[in-house]
Design a protein around this motif. Structure first.
Motif, PDB file in Angstrom:
ATOM      1  N   LYS A 186       0.818  -1.174   0.149  1.00  0.00           N
ATOM      2  CA  LYS A 186      -0.112   0.088   0.102  1.00  0.00           C
ATOM      3  C   LYS A 186       0.861   1.376  -0.082  1.00  0.00           C
ATOM      4  O   LYS A 186       0.732   2.287  -0.697  1.00  0.00           O
ATOM      5  N   VAL A 225       0.284  10.122  -2.729  1.00  0.00           N
ATOM      6  CA  VAL A 225      -0.458   9.984  -1.462  1.00  0.00           C
ATOM      7  C   VAL A 225       0.473  10.021  -0.157  1.00  0.00           C
ATOM      8  O   VAL A 225       1.211   9.194  -0.378  1.00  0.00           O
ATOM      9  N   LYS A 250       0.851   4.440  -2.632  1.00  0.00           N
ATOM     10  CA  LYS A 250       0.679   5.643  -2.158  1.00  0.00           C
ATOM     11  C   LYS A 250       1.806   6.597  -2.824  1.00  0.00           C
ATOM     12  O   LYS A 250       1.586   7.810  -3.206  1.00  0.00           O
ATOM     13  N   ALA A 259       1.845   8.624   2.739  1.00  0.00           N
ATOM     14  CA  ALA A 259       1.578   7.175   3.643  1.00  0.00           C
ATOM     15  C   ALA A 259       1.359   7.944   5.070  1.00  0.00           C
ATOM     16  O   ALA A 259       2.210   8.794   5.693  1.00  0.00           O
TER      17      ALA A 259
END
Lengths: 254, 233
Positions: free
Chosen positions: B221, B230, B225, B232
């Motif tokens: 993930k 994005v 990201k 983390a």
């Protein structure tokens, strides 16, 4: 599209704003990328990304060269690297790529094959060089041959144990007997213009290409012409000048 | 007998891991997953039209996976390029490990090709390939319920351990149990086993795999990201 490329080339520029005789950036050579192989390298030219891995094996020498080791070059155009590549047996393109890289190394005298002999007539080293493009965005010839030379420079012989078997888990400090460093540069012709390092988009419209391997002193050690157009002698000598000049740039990266 | 891991790891500890997304610009989606010396690249091409046409399914798209080791990937002799029986089987189980999380109902007659390529292997390559492939599918924007995380657990002597390296994988009398898990539900999408285990040992092994897959999931993930900018958490 082709007309557009030619129109730009006539003005001395490329689709991506480069000059005709300019490599893409980043232009990098990394040695030892995959240390489990006996030698490895990774070359990036713009978005083109090529891995070269070398394994060493022992074998019975070829009957006509009982005191010499040998090399074998393989290239795989994996479907991972481009939507243009398909699974299946090696394509003609991949075979040509492997053979052009092979020729650049073999014919230059870069490797002393006699020093790869362990026992004459019985046992010699076989060096297998495998070329794998990870992302194919044009000019695989130059990236692959540069990677092959870098990987050869990275090779460390594995240990041979008391029974004469190779112990792949342990490497010696001994490198390959490399005397010369041949560098291949491919000069491409689109319309009337000559350029180097085409992207995948430009490569689709190439009329002719000439891969030239040169040594430090400017000697030519291998050729491969491709494409459907013929070349004049003058054009070929111009291409050699480009290959020598650009080869110097690549040589600095090793 | 107490087995001590030759690389000094705890029984529940994996080798160091690294994940990257978007490493191969030509592909629609791509990812790299490294665990110890084992490195897997995965690329996704498609959805694109599937040929030959008789393979097409008019009700949904098809997932097609291909696992391949580069000729210089393993320690030891060079391996001959091209698919062998082992690679074909792993291609198939990779496909089955990923199929439960992806939805190709909107792409009739199409194929999504996943190519898993390994430049270096030291055991655990099918699991690394599945980890990379699920990130690459997400990177390609394929509709997915969740990622898939995979790891091998096993038994050496009487001990249950995670992420077997080559020595442990080929340990005489030992057991190798690769698993792929959908982390959000705990469901298992890949299950193979070579060797013998008691029911109690199996339970322990499954639990260990589940915990480890959750750690891998976080790494996956974070890599996704990171690619999409994005932060983390």
């Amino acid at each position: 599209m082709k007309n557009h490329i030619i129109k730009l080339l006539n003005q001395g520029i490329r689709l991506d704003g480069r000059k005709l005789e300019e490599f893409r950036q980043p232009l990098t050579v990394e040695k030892g990328s995959f240390p489990q192989a006996e030698g490895s390298a990774r070359v990036k030219i713009g978005n083109t990304d090529v891995i070269v891995g070398i394994k060493l094996e022992t074998m019975v020498p070829y009957p006509d060269q009982p005191g010499q080791g040998s090399i074998m070059v393989g290239a795989e155009l994996l479907p991972m690297a481009s939507p243009d590549f398909e699974s299946g047996p090696p394509s003609t393109d991949s075979i040509e790529l492997a053979r052009v890289v092979d020729r650049g190394i073999r014919e230059s005298g870069a490797l002393d094959f006699k020093k790869l002999c362990i026992t004459e007539g019985e046992k010699v080293w076989m060096i297998t060089i495998d070329i794998v493009p990870v992302n194919a965005d044009g000019n695989l010839f130059d990236a692959a041959s540069l990677g092959a030379i870098a990987a050869l420079q990275d090779v460390k012989f594995p240990v041979i144990d008391d029974n004469g078997k190779i112990d792949y888990k342990h490497k010696t400090n001994k490198g390959l007997p490399l005397n010369k460093v041949p560098i291949e540069v491919t000069v491409y012709k689109i319309g009337k213009d000559f350029l180097i390092d085409p992207s995948r988009d430009e490569e689709k419209f190439v009329d002719a290409r000439l891969t030239i391997a040169t040594l430090e002193d400017g000697t030519v050690s291998a050729f491969q012409k491709g494409g459907n157009d013929a070349l004049t002698q003058e054009e070929i000598f111009n291409a050699i000048d480009i290959a020598v000049a650009k080869g110097k740039e690549l040589r600095k990266l090793l | 007998m107490v087995y001590k891991r030759e690389d000094g790891r705890k029984l529940t500890q994996t080798r160091d891991m690294e994940a990257k997304v978007g490493i191969i610009p030509n592909a629609i989606g791509s990812a790299m997953f490294r665990i110890g010396k084992t490195i897997a690249y995965a690329t996704v091409y498609g959805p694109r039209e599937l040929y030959p046409r008789f393979l097409q399914d008019p009700s949904k798209g098809i997932l097609r996976c291909n696992y391949n080791m580069m000729p210089f990937a393993s320690s030891g002799e060079r391996s001959r390029p091209g698919p062998n029986r082992r690679a074909k089987e792993i291609s198939l189980i990779t496909e089955k490990a990923l199929a439960p999380v992806i939805d190709l109902s909107k792409f009739p007659n199409a194929v999504v090709d996943v190519f898993v390529e390994l430049p270096q292997c030291d055991a655990g390559s099918r699991c690394a390939g599945i980890c990379a492939a699920s990130m690459a599918l997400a990177d390609a924007g394929i509709a997915m319920k969740d990622l898939v995380a995979a790891v091998a657990v096993g038994r050496v002597e009487d001990q249950i351990l995670v992420d077997l390296n080559y020595i442990e994988d080929s340990y005489e009398g030992g057991t190798d149990l690769p698993l792929a898990i959908i982390p959000s539900t705990g469901q298992i999408t890949l299950l193979q086993m070579d060797g013998v285990m008691t029911k109690e040992q199996l339970k322990k092994a499954f639990d260990l795999a589940t915990v480890t897959c959750k750690q891998i999931y976080e790494i996956q993930k974070a890599a996704l990201k990171n690619k999409f900018g994005v932060q983390a958490q």
